[in-house]
Enzyme design. Structure first.
Site, PDB file in Angstrom:
ATOM      1  N   LYS A  77     -20.053 -40.913  23.785  1.00 61.99           N
ATOM      2  CA  LYS A  77     -20.465 -39.638  24.672  1.00 61.99           C
ATOM      3  C   LYS A  77     -21.050 -38.395  23.888  1.00 61.99           C
ATOM      4  O   LYS A  77     -21.815 -37.406  24.577  1.00 61.99           O
ATOM      5  CB  LYS A  77     -19.305 -39.348  25.443  1.00 61.99           C
ATOM      6  CG  LYS A  77     -18.595 -40.351  26.425  1.00 61.99           C
ATOM      7  CD  LYS A  77     -17.481 -39.850  26.924  1.00 61.99           C
ATOM      8  CE  LYS A  77     -16.966 -41.103  27.756  1.00 61.99           C
ATOM      9  NZ  LYS A  77     -15.608 -40.551  28.147  1.00 61.99           N
ATOM     10  N   GLY A  78     -20.800 -38.331  22.502  1.00 60.13           N
ATOM     11  CA  GLY A  78     -20.677 -37.027  21.763  1.00 60.13           C
ATOM     12  C   GLY A  78     -22.231 -36.559  21.694  1.00 60.13           C
ATOM     13  O   GLY A  78     -22.015 -35.405  21.514  1.00 60.13           O
TER      14      GLY A  78
ATOM     15  N   ASP B 145     -24.603 -37.580  17.526  1.00 59.63           N
ATOM     16  CA  ASP B 145     -23.864 -36.486  17.508  1.00 59.63           C
ATOM     17  C   ASP B 145     -23.426 -36.258  16.132  1.00 59.63           C
ATOM     18  O   ASP B 145     -23.796 -35.326  15.516  1.00 59.63           O
ATOM     19  CB  ASP B 145     -22.732 -36.342  18.353  1.00 59.63           C
ATOM     20  CG  ASP B 145     -21.460 -37.490  17.943  1.00 59.63           C
ATOM     21  OD1 ASP B 145     -21.934 -38.577  17.377  1.00 59.63           O
ATOM     22  OD2 ASP B 145     -20.596 -37.669  18.597  1.00 59.63           O
TER      23      ASP B 145
ATOM     24  N   ASP C 144     -20.580 -39.845  10.029  1.00 59.49           N
ATOM     25  CA  ASP C 144     -19.880 -39.595   9.115  1.00 59.49           C
ATOM     26  C   ASP C 144     -19.785 -40.795   7.890  1.00 59.49           C
ATOM     27  O   ASP C 144     -20.317 -40.786   6.866  1.00 59.49           O
ATOM     28  CB  ASP C 144     -18.482 -39.738  10.006  1.00 59.49           C
ATOM     29  CG  ASP C 144     -17.028 -39.393   9.109  1.00 59.49           C
ATOM     30  OD1 ASP C 144     -17.084 -39.149   8.101  1.00 59.49           O
ATOM     31  OD2 ASP C 144     -15.873 -39.661   9.559  1.00 59.49           O
TER      32      ASP C 144
ATOM     33  N   LYS D  73     -21.953 -35.679   7.607  1.00 52.02           N
ATOM     34  CA  LYS D  73     -20.825 -35.413   6.545  1.00 52.02           C
ATOM     35  C   LYS D  73     -21.249 -36.314   5.490  1.00 52.02           C
ATOM     36  O   LYS D  73     -20.814 -37.365   5.379  1.00 52.02           O
ATOM     37  CB  LYS D  73     -19.653 -36.015   7.001  1.00 52.02           C
ATOM     38  CG  LYS D  73     -18.979 -34.911   8.091  1.00 52.02           C
ATOM     39  CD  LYS D  73     -17.549 -35.623   8.535  1.00 52.02           C
ATOM     40  CE  LYS D  73     -16.939 -35.119   9.525  1.00 52.02           C
ATOM     41  NZ  LYS D  73     -15.658 -35.625  10.044  1.00 52.02           N
TER      42      LYS D  73
ATOM     43  N   VAL E 182     -14.345 -32.038  13.236  1.00 49.01           N
ATOM     44  CA  VAL E 182     -15.302 -30.983  13.848  1.00 49.01           C
ATOM     45  C   VAL E 182     -15.151 -31.387  15.611  1.00 49.01           C
ATOM     46  O   VAL E 182     -15.285 -32.557  15.816  1.00 49.01           O
ATOM     47  CB  VAL E 182     -16.488 -30.514  13.542  1.00 49.01           C
ATOM     48  CG1 VAL E 182     -16.222 -29.880  12.199  1.00 49.01           C
ATOM     49  CG2 VAL E 182     -17.441 -31.649  13.505  1.00 49.01           C
TER      50      VAL E 182
ATOM     51  N   ASP F 194     -15.609 -34.329  20.457  1.00 49.87           N
ATOM     52  CA  ASP F 194     -14.318 -34.391  21.332  1.00 49.87           C
ATOM     53  C   ASP F 194     -13.088 -34.457  20.181  1.00 49.87           C
ATOM     54  O   ASP F 194     -13.310 -35.053  19.126  1.00 49.87           O
ATOM     55  CB  ASP F 194     -14.206 -35.258  22.551  1.00 49.87           C
ATOM     56  CG  ASP F 194     -13.833 -36.726  21.939  1.00 49.87           C
ATOM     57  OD1 ASP F 194     -14.651 -37.158  20.990  1.00 49.87           O
ATOM     58  OD2 ASP F 194     -12.938 -37.290  22.517  1.00 49.87           O
TER      59      ASP F 194
ATOM     60  N   ARG G 121     -15.466 -30.797  24.079  1.00 50.62           N
ATOM     61  CA  ARG G 121     -16.731 -31.038  24.388  1.00 50.62           C
ATOM     62  C   ARG G 121     -17.693 -30.020  24.798  1.00 50.62           C
ATOM     63  O   ARG G 121     -18.647 -29.712  24.514  1.00 50.62           O
ATOM     64  CB  ARG G 121     -17.014 -32.310  25.246  1.00 50.62           C
ATOM     65  CG  ARG G 121     -16.452 -33.771  24.809  1.00 50.62           C
ATOM     66  CD  ARG G 121     -17.131 -34.774  25.330  1.00 50.62           C
ATOM     67  NE  ARG G 121     -16.254 -35.763  25.285  1.00 50.62           N
ATOM     68  CZ  ARG G 121     -16.568 -36.778  24.379  1.00 50.62           C
ATOM     69  NH1 ARG G 121     -17.498 -36.522  23.457  1.00 50.62           N
ATOM     70  NH2 ARG G 121     -15.792 -37.984  24.259  1.00 50.62           N
TER      71      ARG G 121
END
Ligand code: 5GP
Length: 162
Positions: free
Chosen positions: A28-29, A85, A88, A116, A138, A144, A150
């Site tokens: 969803k990000g 989004d 990582d 990141k 974050v 989220d 969000r």
């Protein structure tokens, strides 16, 4: 955020203007980021959505990626721009790229709002990156923590207590 989104949209436009791309948002990000960015893209494109789960409600990766929602149409011979989004460890992206490559797109590139770099275990090519950030958790701008935050119109570092 908005000025960086505009800059990224400029770079994307230069490359995709005549390619009729399919923009695939990873839910969803990325829903806020993708909505903002595509409104600066003034050429024909289609949008699709995928959802993967990798973290559950945790802040550390499980290393497991599961496809929960697939795109609705064929991407064979289409130019795919995959919008994430945050990258990582890179495991989610690696999974998604492998999953999409077998469908024989004309090309596949990635746009990530955040990256990141210090945490990458899978080094993938990121063609478009909004911001490189340190290894902190974050939230905001679509990201989220346990479903919350969000809606923040900015990126914030979450302070975990206890
Ligand atoms: P990766 O597979 O690259 O380790 O993780 C990618 C996914 O983990 C992202 O799509 C996002 O859902 C989640 N994630 C990684 N870092 C963060 C973070 O700092 N904040 C939030 N909210 N999610 C993150």
């Amino acid at each position: 955020m908005q000025s960086r989104v505009r800059e990224l949209a400029g770079q994307i436009s230069e490359e995709y203007r005549d390619l009729d791309p399919v923009v695939i948002a990873v839910l969803k990000g990325s829903f806020i980021f993708v909505a903002d960015i595509i409104r600066h893209l003034e050429f024909p494109l289609t949008t699709e959505f995928m959802r993967v789960s990798s973290y559950g409600n945790q802040v550390v990766t499980t290393g497991e990626v599961k496809l929960e929602l697939d795109i609705a149409s064929s991407v064979a011979n289409r130019h795919i721009l995959l919008v994430e989004d945050i990258v990582d460890t890179g495991l989610t992206l690696e999974y998604l790229k492998a999953n999409l490559e077998v469908r024989r797109p004309a090309s596949l590139k990635v746009c990530a709002l955040l990256h990141k770099p210090s945490n990458n275990v899978k080094i993938s090519n990121l063609e478009f990156v909004g911001f490189n950030i340190p290894n902190e958790f974050v939230v905001g701008f679509g990201l989220d923590y346990q479903g919350y935050y969000r809606n923040l119109p900015y990126i914030a570092q979450l302070e975990l207590t206890g």
